[in-house]
Motif scaffolding. Structure first.
Motif, PDB file in Angstrom:
ATOM      1  N   THR A 283      33.878  43.587  44.831  1.00  0.00           N
ATOM      2  CA  THR A 283      34.560  42.526  44.081  1.00  0.00           C
ATOM      3  C   THR A 283      35.673  41.869  44.884  1.00  0.00           C
ATOM      4  O   THR A 283      35.743  40.637  44.988  1.00  0.00           O
ATOM      5  N   HIS A 284      36.576  42.681  45.434  1.00  0.00           N
ATOM      6  CA  HIS A 284      37.733  42.134  46.157  1.00  0.00           C
ATOM      7  C   HIS A 284      37.315  41.281  47.359  1.00  0.00           C
ATOM      8  O   HIS A 284      37.732  40.116  47.457  1.00  0.00           O
ATOM      9  N   PRO A 285      36.523  41.813  48.293  1.00  0.00           N
ATOM     10  CA  PRO A 285      36.146  40.972  49.446  1.00  0.00           C
ATOM     11  C   PRO A 285      35.339  39.740  49.050  1.00  0.00           C
ATOM     12  O   PRO A 285      35.436  38.698  49.715  1.00  0.00           O
ATOM     13  N   LEU A 286      34.555  39.843  47.974  1.00  0.00           N
ATOM     14  CA  LEU A 286      33.783  38.693  47.530  1.00  0.00           C
ATOM     15  C   LEU A 286      34.697  37.580  47.035  1.00  0.00           C
ATOM     16  O   LEU A 286      34.524  36.408  47.397  1.00  0.00           O
ATOM     17  N   ILE A 287      35.687  37.950  46.212  1.00  0.00           N
ATOM     18  CA  ILE A 287      36.640  36.948  45.721  1.00  0.00           C
ATOM     19  C   ILE A 287      37.439  36.367  46.878  1.00  0.00           C
ATOM     20  O   ILE A 287      37.709  35.157  46.921  1.00  0.00           O
ATOM     21  N   PHE A 288      37.802  37.221  47.837  1.00  0.00           N
ATOM     22  CA  PHE A 288      38.542  36.728  49.012  1.00  0.00           C
ATOM     23  C   PHE A 288      37.730  35.684  49.772  1.00  0.00           C
ATOM     24  O   PHE A 288      38.257  34.637  50.170  1.00  0.00           O
ATOM     25  N   LEU A 319      47.931  30.969  44.873  1.00  0.00           N
ATOM     26  CA  LEU A 319      48.213  31.758  43.670  1.00  0.00           C
ATOM     27  C   LEU A 319      47.080  32.743  43.398  1.00  0.00           C
ATOM     28  O   LEU A 319      47.321  33.914  43.056  1.00  0.00           O
ATOM     29  N   ALA A 320      45.841  32.294  43.571  1.00  0.00           N
ATOM     30  CA  ALA A 320      44.691  33.169  43.374  1.00  0.00           C
ATOM     31  C   ALA A 320      44.696  34.317  44.379  1.00  0.00           C
ATOM     32  O   ALA A 320      44.385  35.469  44.036  1.00  0.00           O
ATOM     33  N   LEU A 321      45.068  34.011  45.623  1.00  0.00           N
ATOM     34  CA  LEU A 321      45.128  35.052  46.654  1.00  0.00           C
ATOM     35  C   LEU A 321      46.199  36.074  46.328  1.00  0.00           C
ATOM     36  O   LEU A 321      45.994  37.286  46.506  1.00  0.00           O
ATOM     37  N   PRO A 328      51.099  42.513  49.751  1.00  0.00           N
ATOM     38  CA  PRO A 328      50.751  42.245  51.156  1.00  0.00           C
ATOM     39  C   PRO A 328      50.654  40.755  51.481  1.00  0.00           C
ATOM     40  O   PRO A 328      50.966  40.338  52.601  1.00  0.00           O
ATOM     41  N   VAL A 329      50.241  39.944  50.502  1.00  0.00           N
ATOM     42  CA  VAL A 329      50.186  38.496  50.710  1.00  0.00           C
ATOM     43  C   VAL A 329      51.587  37.938  50.911  1.00  0.00           C
ATOM     44  O   VAL A 329      51.822  37.100  51.796  1.00  0.00           O
TER      45      VAL A 329
END
Length: 423
Positions: A283-288, A319-321, A328-329
């Motif tokens: 999920t996380h890498p896909l959204i990234f 904002l999404a990131l 970390p962002v």
């Protein structure tokens, strides 16, 4: 003949200008107080945190205990470890106020908040002279509402150091070298990053062909850290105790690529996948990848869209990131964006501002880790100034940034009150 109307207008403008730092200071303090004293106590105890209670104790957390111990019991340094990594001026000032009957928490809160108010005024007047009112206002608003300004309201050295370092830089630009030496020496007695002021002054003096007394003032700035070094030599037998003790916090001096790689992995693949050493949750890498892809398409087709749509589009993607990867962002983007803006606006910054800013960022890069990176970057005032120039040039980004930062400041205030890690 005196033009009474013109004179009255100038007086009004000057008065309104001087009211701005006080107004924005009051607004930021009110936001923090509401979050820490009214909202946080109503919330249940978070995981890995505590239930916040109404009282001054919420303003003391993490490193605050070290300043308390130094103010009440002095320094400790045993087997290369101890609280000597915390420079003395903040604790000495708190101790002076305690000697007239103030509790430590009251003394610490007063120092931080009053120093921050004075810092905003010094910053405003300095930028008003060199950059104009627009940049001065945006920069002061940014400084007051930036999420890491939570540390200027709590028992930390940020506010005092920002005041002293900014006063020293402003004095240098105004050729007031006695003030430069005094404020600079006090700054180097407050935080380790004050060491970047010394070569910053010397390089600026060389760049601007200043008189010999400018070089002398730059060298005298070292009095603060030299005095602390002498104390460490006499009291603990190690003149560099404040450096050697850093190993407890940052064991590997120099560029620590592993901590940077960790932040990059946390952003791109997620904390869970990073801990497992592989992709356990797609999920996380896909959204990234979706966010990155949208950013690429937005940039590629930017000429077909209005400037407002492009700006708001990138704002939404950031904002999404942040919602995806969290702290970390913030840590990574604050350092990278600040460094870029310092260089981008290098011709608009005074030489001493530029040199000190770049040297300070280099110190952080080579400090041996990324702990509290965004907080430390915030403590280097040229980064705030460079960002303020950007916001003044691009007000749409200014309004988006200030809105986001205000929300984040509110969240960070609650987290600090709950003893959760901030910065």
């Amino acid at each position: 003949m005196i033009n009474v109307k013109s004179l009255s207008t100038k007086v009004t403008q000057a008065t309104n200008g001087l009211m701005f730092p006080a107004t924005i200071w009051f607004a930021s303090r009110t936001l923090i107080l509401v979050a820490m004293l009214l909202v946080a106590p109503l919330l249940p105890a978070p995981r890995n945190g505590i239930a916040a209670t109404f009282g001054l104790g919420v303003f003391s957390g993490w490193d605050s205990i070290h300043y308390y111990n130094i103010a009440t019991s002095g320094y400790e340094y045993i087997n290369g470890k101890g609280n000597v990594v915390f420079f003395p001026l903040y604790s000495l000032t708190a101790r002076a106020l305690m000697s007239i009957g103030l509790p430590f928490e009251v003394a610490g809160i007063l120092i931080s908040n009053l120093a921050f108010l004075l810092f905003l005024y010094v910053l405003y007047l300095w930028l008003y002279q060199y950059q104009g009112e627009r940049v001065a206002r945006w920069t002061v608003a940014l400084a007051a509402l930036f999420p890491l300004s939570i540390f200027t309201a709590t028992i930390y050295t940020e506010a005092l150091y920002l005041l002293l370092s900014t006063a020293a830089l402003r004095a240098f630009d105004q050729n007031k070298y006695t003030q430069t030496a005094i404020f600079g020496a006090l700054a180097t007695a407050t935080r380790p990053t004050g060491l970047a002021l010394i070569p910053g002054f010397l390089l600026a003096a060389w760049k601007q062909n200043k008189l010999p007394k400018a070089y002398i003032a730059g060298l005298l700035t070292s009095i603060g850290v030299v005095s602390f070094s002498i104390y460490c030599a006499v009291q603990h037998g190690d003149a560099l105790a404040f450096i050697h003790a850093q190993k407890a916090w940052r064991p590997n001096p120099g560029f620590d690529w592993q901590t940077w790689w960790k932040m990059l992995m946390q952003i791109t693949v997620g904390i869970r996948n990073y801990k497992h050493g592989g992709i356990k949750d797609i999920t996380h890498p896909l959204i990234f990848l979706i966010i990155v892809g949208c950013g690429y398409l937005l940039w590629r087709h930017r000429n077909k869209l209005s400037a407002a749509k492009v700006d708001y589009g990138f704002g939404v993607l950031f904002l999404a990131l942040w919602l995806l990867a969290g702290d970390p962002v913030i840590n990574t983007s604050v350092f990278i964006v600040s460094t870029f803006l310092l260089w981008h606006y290098r011709n608009e910054l005074t030489p001493v501002t530029l040199f000190y800013g770049l040297l300070g960022m280099a110190m952080l890069l080579l400090s041996g880790g990324t702990i509290s990176l965004s907080r430390l970057v915030y403590g280097i005032v040229p980064t705030i100034i460079a960002y303020g120039i950007f916001l003044a040039r691009h007000p749409r980004w200014g309004y988006m940034s200030i809105s986001f930062f205000t929300i984040l400041l509110f969240i960070f205030s609650i987290r600090f009150a709950q003893d959760l890690w901030v910065g």
